[in-house]
Design a protein around this motif. Structure first.
Motif, mmCIF file in Angstrom:
data_model
loop_
_atom_site.group_PDB
_atom_site.id
_atom_site.type_symbol
_atom_site.label_atom_id
_atom_site.label_comp_id
_atom_site.label_asym_id
_atom_site.label_seq_id
_atom_site.Cartn_x
_atom_site.Cartn_y
_atom_site.Cartn_z
ATOM 1 N N ILE A 1 1.157 -1.175 0.110
ATOM 2 C CA ILE A 1 -0.057 -0.024 0.036
ATOM 3 C C ILE A 1 0.825 1.274 0.118
ATOM 4 O O ILE A 1 1.593 1.518 1.161
ATOM 5 C CB ILE A 1 -1.021 -0.153 1.104
ATOM 6 C CG1 ILE A 1 -1.909 -1.168 1.089
ATOM 7 C CG2 ILE A 1 -1.740 1.374 1.344
ATOM 8 C CD1 ILE A 1 -2.629 -1.436 2.468
ATOM 9 N N LYS A 2 1.004 1.922 -1.014
ATOM 10 C CA LYS A 2 1.807 3.014 -1.139
ATOM 11 C C LYS A 2 1.310 4.105 -0.222
ATOM 12 O O LYS A 2 0.251 4.325 0.330
ATOM 13 C CB LYS A 2 1.713 3.630 -2.537
ATOM 14 C CG LYS A 2 1.794 2.732 -3.754
ATOM 15 C CD LYS A 2 3.221 1.741 -3.491
ATOM 16 C CE LYS A 2 3.245 0.751 -4.668
ATOM 17 N NZ LYS A 2 4.506 -0.103 -4.394
ATOM 18 N N PRO A 3 2.427 4.930 0.211
ATOM 19 C CA PRO A 3 2.198 6.217 1.010
ATOM 20 C C PRO A 3 1.311 7.246 0.507
ATOM 21 O O PRO A 3 1.480 7.427 -0.653
ATOM 22 C CB PRO A 3 3.738 6.900 1.338
ATOM 23 C CG PRO A 3 4.537 5.693 1.083
ATOM 24 C CD PRO A 3 3.942 4.750 0.058
ATOM 25 N N ALA A 4 0.113 7.637 1.292
ATOM 26 C CA ALA A 4 -1.035 8.427 0.573
ATOM 27 C C ALA A 4 -0.629 9.764 0.695
ATOM 28 O O ALA A 4 -0.780 10.582 -0.129
ATOM 29 C CB ALA A 4 -2.314 8.242 1.311
ATOM 30 N N VAL A 5 0.310 10.106 1.817
ATOM 31 C CA VAL A 5 0.642 11.450 2.048
ATOM 32 C C VAL A 5 2.008 11.785 2.810
ATOM 33 O O VAL A 5 2.836 10.654 3.485
ATOM 34 C CB VAL A 5 -0.131 11.969 3.378
ATOM 35 C CG1 VAL A 5 0.174 13.359 3.761
ATOM 36 C CG2 VAL A 5 -1.924 12.107 2.853
ATOM 37 N N ASN A 6 2.842 12.784 2.390
ATOM 38 C CA ASN A 6 4.064 12.843 3.073
ATOM 39 C C ASN A 6 3.810 14.338 3.650
ATOM 40 O O ASN A 6 3.880 15.350 2.844
ATOM 41 C CB ASN A 6 5.305 13.065 2.116
ATOM 42 C CG ASN A 6 6.797 13.285 2.628
ATOM 43 O OD1 ASN A 6 6.705 13.066 3.918
ATOM 44 N ND2 ASN A 6 7.697 13.477 2.024
ATOM 45 N N GLN A 7 3.868 14.377 4.884
ATOM 46 C CA GLN A 7 3.521 15.707 5.730
ATOM 47 C C GLN A 7 5.078 16.351 5.893
ATOM 48 O O GLN A 7 6.136 15.986 6.712
ATOM 49 C CB GLN A 7 2.879 15.556 7.020
ATOM 50 C CG GLN A 7 2.411 16.862 7.787
ATOM 51 C CD GLN A 7 1.908 16.553 9.131
ATOM 52 O OE1 GLN A 7 2.371 16.759 10.003
ATOM 53 N NE2 GLN A 7 0.668 16.055 9.079
ATOM 54 N N ILE A 8 5.441 17.506 5.195
ATOM 55 C CA ILE A 8 6.500 18.132 5.212
ATOM 56 C C ILE A 8 6.531 19.409 5.584
ATOM 57 O O ILE A 8 5.745 20.137 5.616
ATOM 58 C CB ILE A 8 7.308 18.112 3.685
ATOM 59 C CG1 ILE A 8 6.235 18.901 2.858
ATOM 60 C CG2 ILE A 8 7.380 16.543 3.239
ATOM 61 C CD1 ILE A 8 6.857 18.467 1.394
#
Length: 269
Positions: free
Chosen positions: A165-172
């Motif tokens: 399951i691919k990462p849905a979000v990258n919080q940066i």
């Protein structure tokens, strides 16, 4: 409220509220938890439905209390929390499971809309091992979507390559003066939603002046222009404010549209 569809099919509001100093003495990150839910209830009254917290913030229970006090049902809210990238939480499968379950218990819910690995560390295989446990929680419907926070493009690429399951979000980190353009572009190219924490932090006086000048055309302030820029380029934002009026202003982003020339100018800040 506009939304973006995550890779598991759920919809995420493009504006949420940060909470990392909510419910704490003197509104300080490391302040003692005092259980004050004023800002959370005001945010809900102002129209916020997405709230971002974390185990490391120590205030998941305060967020839960505030939302419960509004009287609105759980399904009205999009809740994000995060598991620390610390050995105590990734040392084995049981530790990961315990971390997730602690968030569920503190937030008084049987599911979370989004759950993130809060920080990367220097072992890609260990991060993947933690990720696989989170994937199992998605399979059970306990976590509706999963993602990461503060991951560089190479770290994110490793998860994209090896995950089921691919990462849905990258919080940066992303704000005027540090838009993080390359990482945002990498996320968008790989169908990972970039989400900006602290989108109104560390802004220089010069940048504020330019943003104010642009905003004058639309009767908007510098913060609204900065947030609109992010949303318009595909970045979810989670501004945080203890001030009722500013909370309202930070939501008022959908009655104007920045021109291409304005977007280019803002990109140079």
């Amino acid at each position: 409220m506009e939304t973006v569809q995550l890779n598991t099919g759920i919809l995420m509001p493009v504006i949420g509220s940060g909470t990392n100093t909510f419910g704490k003495e003197n509104r300080e990150y490391m302040g003692k938890i005092n259980g004050d839910t004023t800002e959370i209830k005001e945010a809900v009254a102002n129209g916020y439905r997405s709230f971002d917290t974390a185990i490391m913030y120590r205030n998941e229970a305060v967020v839960a209390k505030g939302l419960k006090e509004t009287g609105l049902p759980r399904k009205e809210f999009f809740l994000t929390s995060k598991i620390p990238g610390e050995e105590a939480y990734y040392k084995d499968a049981a530790a990961v499971k315990e971390g997730v379950e602690s968030s569920l218990a503190a937030l008084e819910t049987d599911y979370l809309d989004l759950y993130l690995i809060h920080h990367p560390w220097d072992n890609l295989e260990q991060m993947l091992a933690m990720w696989r446990i989170l994937e199992a929680f998605v399979d059970k419907g306990v976590l509706k979507a999963i993602g990461v926070s503060n991951f560089r493009s190479d770290q994110l690429a490793y998860l994209l390559e090896h995950s089921r399951i691919k990462p849905a979000v990258n919080q940066i980190e992303s704000h005027p003066g540090h838009w993080n353009e390359e990482l945002v572009a990498f996320c968008l190219a790989n169908k990972v939603v970039p989400e900006a924490w602290g989108p109104l932090s560390k802004v220089s006086a010069e940048a504020k002046e330019i943003l104010e000048q642009i905003g004058a055309t639309y009767h908007k302030n510098w913060a609204q222009v900065a947030l609109r820029y992010q949303v318009q380029r595909g970045v979810v934002v989670i501004p945080k404010s203890h001030n009722n009026e500013r909370q309202q202003e930070n939501l008022a982003l959908f009655d104007f549209h920045l021109s291409q020339a304005e977007m280019k100018k803002i990109a140079t800040l």
